[in-house]
Design a protein around this motif. Sequence first.
Motif, PDB file in Angstrom:
ATOM      1  N   UNK A 230      -8.671 -11.047 -26.518  1.00  0.00           N
ATOM      2  CA  UNK A 230      -7.831 -11.908 -25.692  1.00  0.00           C
ATOM      3  C   UNK A 230      -7.263 -11.057 -24.570  1.00  0.00           C
ATOM      4  N   UNK A 231      -7.512 -11.424 -23.329  1.00  0.00           N
ATOM      5  CA  UNK A 231      -7.001 -10.629 -22.209  1.00  0.00           C
ATOM      6  C   UNK A 231      -6.903 -11.487 -20.958  1.00  0.00           C
ATOM      7  N   UNK A 232      -6.261 -10.916 -19.944  1.00  0.00           N
ATOM      8  CA  UNK A 232      -6.158 -11.659 -18.688  1.00  0.00           C
ATOM      9  C   UNK A 232      -6.865 -10.889 -17.581  1.00  0.00           C
ATOM     10  N   UNK A 233      -7.245 -11.624 -16.556  1.00  0.00           N
ATOM     11  CA  UNK A 233      -7.832 -11.013 -15.364  1.00  0.00           C
ATOM     12  C   UNK A 233      -7.102 -11.564 -14.146  1.00  0.00           C
ATOM     13  N   UNK A 234      -7.059 -10.779 -13.086  1.00  0.00           N
ATOM     14  CA  UNK A 234      -6.409 -11.245 -11.856  1.00  0.00           C
ATOM     15  C   UNK A 234      -4.945 -10.824 -11.834  1.00  0.00           C
ATOM     16  N   UNK A 235      -4.147 -11.501 -11.021  1.00  0.00           N
ATOM     17  CA  UNK A 235      -2.754 -11.097 -10.815  1.00  0.00           C
ATOM     18  C   UNK A 235      -1.925 -11.271 -12.086  1.00  0.00           C
ATOM     19  N   UNK A 263      -6.843 -12.909  -6.786  1.00  0.00           N
ATOM     20  CA  UNK A 263      -5.459 -12.532  -6.531  1.00  0.00           C
ATOM     21  C   UNK A 263      -4.515 -13.723  -6.505  1.00  0.00           C
ATOM     22  N   UNK A 264      -5.086 -14.920  -6.501  1.00  0.00           N
ATOM     23  CA  UNK A 264      -4.212 -16.111  -6.446  1.00  0.00           C
ATOM     24  C   UNK A 264      -4.205 -16.868  -7.786  1.00  0.00           C
ATOM     25  N   UNK A 265      -5.275 -16.689  -8.530  1.00  0.00           N
ATOM     26  CA  UNK A 265      -5.387 -17.417  -9.803  1.00  0.00           C
ATOM     27  C   UNK A 265      -5.564 -16.404 -10.928  1.00  0.00           C
ATOM     28  N   UNK A 266      -4.863 -16.673 -12.022  1.00  0.00           N
ATOM     29  CA  UNK A 266      -4.977 -15.775 -13.174  1.00  0.00           C
ATOM     30  C   UNK A 266      -5.932 -16.387 -14.206  1.00  0.00           C
TER      31      UNK A 266
END
Lengths: 638, 360
Positions: A230-235, A263-266
């Motif tokens: 489980x992880x996030x990408x982007x800002x 950079x605008x959507x996570x």
Amino acid sequence: MGWKDAIEGKPGDLVLLNGNEAIARGAYEAGVRYASSYPGSPSSEITETLSRVPASDLYAEWSVNEIVSLEGATAASFAGLRAMCTMKADGLNVAFDFLTSMNLGGCKGGLVLTVADDPQGHSSVKEYDSRYLAKSAMVPVLEPSTVKEAREMAIKAFDISEQIKGPVLLRSVTRVSHSRGLVRLGALAQERKKAEFPVGQRFLTKTLFHMKARDRLIQAAIIFEECKFNYTEGPDRADTVIFCCGTSLLYAREAINILGLQGKIKLVKIGTTFPLPERFILSNLQGVKNVIFAEEIRSFIEEGVMLIYARHNIGNIRFYGKISGDISGVRGPFCGEMNPDIIIKAIARVKRIQYEAPGYSPETIVEFSTMLPPREYAMCPGCPHRASFWAVKTAIAVDSRDCIVAGDIGCYCLGAWDTGYNLFDSLHCMGAGPGIASGLSKLEKFGLKRPTLTIVGDSTFYHAVIPGLINGRYSGSDFLCIVLDNSVTAMTGHQPHPGSGISNHGRSTTAIPIEEIVRGLGIPCAITDPFENDKTAETISSTLREPGVKVLILRRECALVAARKHQHKKQRVYVDQSLCRGESCGCGRFCTSVWGCPGNIWDPVAGKAVIDEAVCAGCGVCATLCPAGAIIAEEVDK
Amino acid sequence: MENCELEYGAAARLKEGVLDPDLCSGCGACVGFCPYIKSYNERVAIIHNCQICDGVCYRICPRGFTQYTSLRREVFGAVDFDPVLGVNKEIYFARAGEEEMRSCGQYGGVVTALSAFALKDGFIDSILMTGGNLKGTKPVLVSSTSGVAKCAGSKYTAAPTLSLFQEAIKNGYQKIGVVGRPCQVTASRKMQQAPEINGQRISLVIGLFCMGAFSPELYTLVKEKGLENCDRMDIPKDVLFSSSGEDTIIPYDEMRQFIRNACLSCYDPLSELADVSVGSTEYDPGWNALIIRTTKGAALVEQACANGYIEINPYPSELLPLLKRAVFRKKKRVLGRVDFTYLNLPAPEREYFLSTGDDD
């Protein structure tokens, strides 16, 4: 590339594998000792690959069906070994009774149940979401997004299973199982566990153990909170977040890139889809205004995330998913496969962006599509099913009582459509045919006068047909069961079955002929060769008039297996155009417009039939059916 | 070949006009040439609608629309016509010359004898006959006199004998004979008008007297009653099964239900379009009734007599009215049926039956 790399590759090698081979490699690295499966697309290559592991390291089995397959794998787990049981989504139903029972008592050695879903039903009659069954059975779910992650998750799944002492479900989908990606191989487990079933160790199912299963899920939830899948990408912070899992991660990435919104959507990627990592999700809902969901088939994480949202005071968030109708392909929400365009459309709506998809307009595509010739599913040249279907069609027509045909699942599903002369009146799951035929045959006293016939495959026979036959005979039913016996489980890639007398490893083993089973049940059983088409049709026609349950085996080896075995055509088939009646009365292009073998083609210049010898399998059945005797089948030397 | 909308195609007409209303007599004419028409267990079906407009199948069907007058003219030329017995030159009592042939035949063995002689003397090079027994019938293509003997004896169901005609063509036979029921005789004459199936190679038509054929359910009944090994079946009045001298009798009324529906609307109990017609005398089981209809039939009978294959006696004058009355009644009955629409009869002929009483 392929099974060789998956099994013989060295640690550190970077190899190109498909998702199923990667899962097999992961299981091998994790020290799996028992691998069982009933073949089913898109899952079959996992056990195919594991069958290549030296027999001293691993026991591999093509089981007769999914439930005995899971029972066998679970037995290995009881003895402390790591085991993997693999099936397609439809198979999970078959195994479900045992799964829901064994999961109460739990198990010991790592037990991974790999289920491959088939969004859009590329090779299935239904597309459904096995995660709901896992949730119902209280089994944790891991869901890989890439081929690389498929290997990693397979390894981790065994660890988690042993931590919680219960099974773990690894959910793949067609686009993971059948796509290829680079995988860095790891080392094989060094520890060689001995199988032990200590006196006094017991695995029982009791209602009270429901609590054990619940507690196991709580434990899994804790493990999942810290899980690297489980992880996030982007800002770090964004007002719009996409929650995604499986291949939708890749589609979402692509959608963001195409729209230039990096950079605008996570992106929030969930790899542990059940139970959901609540704290991880909550932390990614804080301060967010819009949430988009991207996942295959149904709204599983969508429902879970919205439930978490409802239980906490987080502020106003709008959810865009299948429930709201915003995530929707050409078939509408919930149906069909995900793709980047679906996500682009949703993002464009949320961000109020005008987005014009590149390429042709929908109107132009519709216009072009009308110019394409319609293409039906096709059975292979030389396929014995075509001959069988023609014989059945003939016999039913001559019988003239409008026989109802209950179909079943296998390559011969094509009997439901043009290729199989639209024979089937019903088509459902493996083994459904005899049950439906049996039921219909009881309705005569309520006014149903049509006789009943069911068509099943040989592998299906062992899998699910036998109880239907017993029930039919026991209850005094009246139907003909036709078994299309092509000697292998053909549709899923020619795996052996109990009638073929060959094991997973290609060694010879005891064959259990269908006719012996049938006769053992006291049911009359005849065998014909569908290539002797007239005789077969006549036999079907007369058997249909016999009372009670009857079985007729139409036996002829699958054309692909035969071609591989013999490596040459046994006959050269050609058309003597001086005899061909072409479009005239007494033919009307039988071979090219009705019979439907890809080897029979039309010579538009001569206005006569011709054989495409590059495609023709040399079976010669069309030669026996040509009314003018214009098709000639000649024996050829090797 | 022109293709048609479904409702105008030959196959569709055959299905809707003949098969669906259960008017198919099971002659087999449409089977064998076409890949889409099959027959098993004396049932005929269309498997696929080819949508060919003027297909042979409907054209040659004896229950398809038939211009009877022109068909008679094709067979007989312009001759005097007897509305009851059909065109006839002579009527005899006849029997096979040899005792052996008589004993294997149903009555006098005339069909067996004439067929054998026709083959031997070169009238024909092959002949379509019906073999089998009380377990079931089968069409047989015969080219030897020994093969003829194997087909001796009456069969009482509707074997699709003509289905083997194409087999004869494929085997290269040029002069093909037919032994058939009246419907098969009509079909043979229609086939002679169809060059695309080489129908002109039908050279001799031996017709049988037929008051109706049983449906194949007969065999189920025969099996249920344990009679399938009987060596002879006959219908003198009731239905008789004989097995080495022992007789079992089933009342005809019990068997009536098995008569094919198609036979109830048959106008032709005596095979009127045959070269010769052969049947029971209803009087002496050692003899057959023999009607000579064409010049070819007359020549065959004359030479068969001269060679001792058959012997003939005059038809007893006191019996002729009985035969005529039976046929008259059958024809009159059929004319009153609503499903009797396939024959285009001349108005005077129709009028003759409708205006004449049974006993006139």
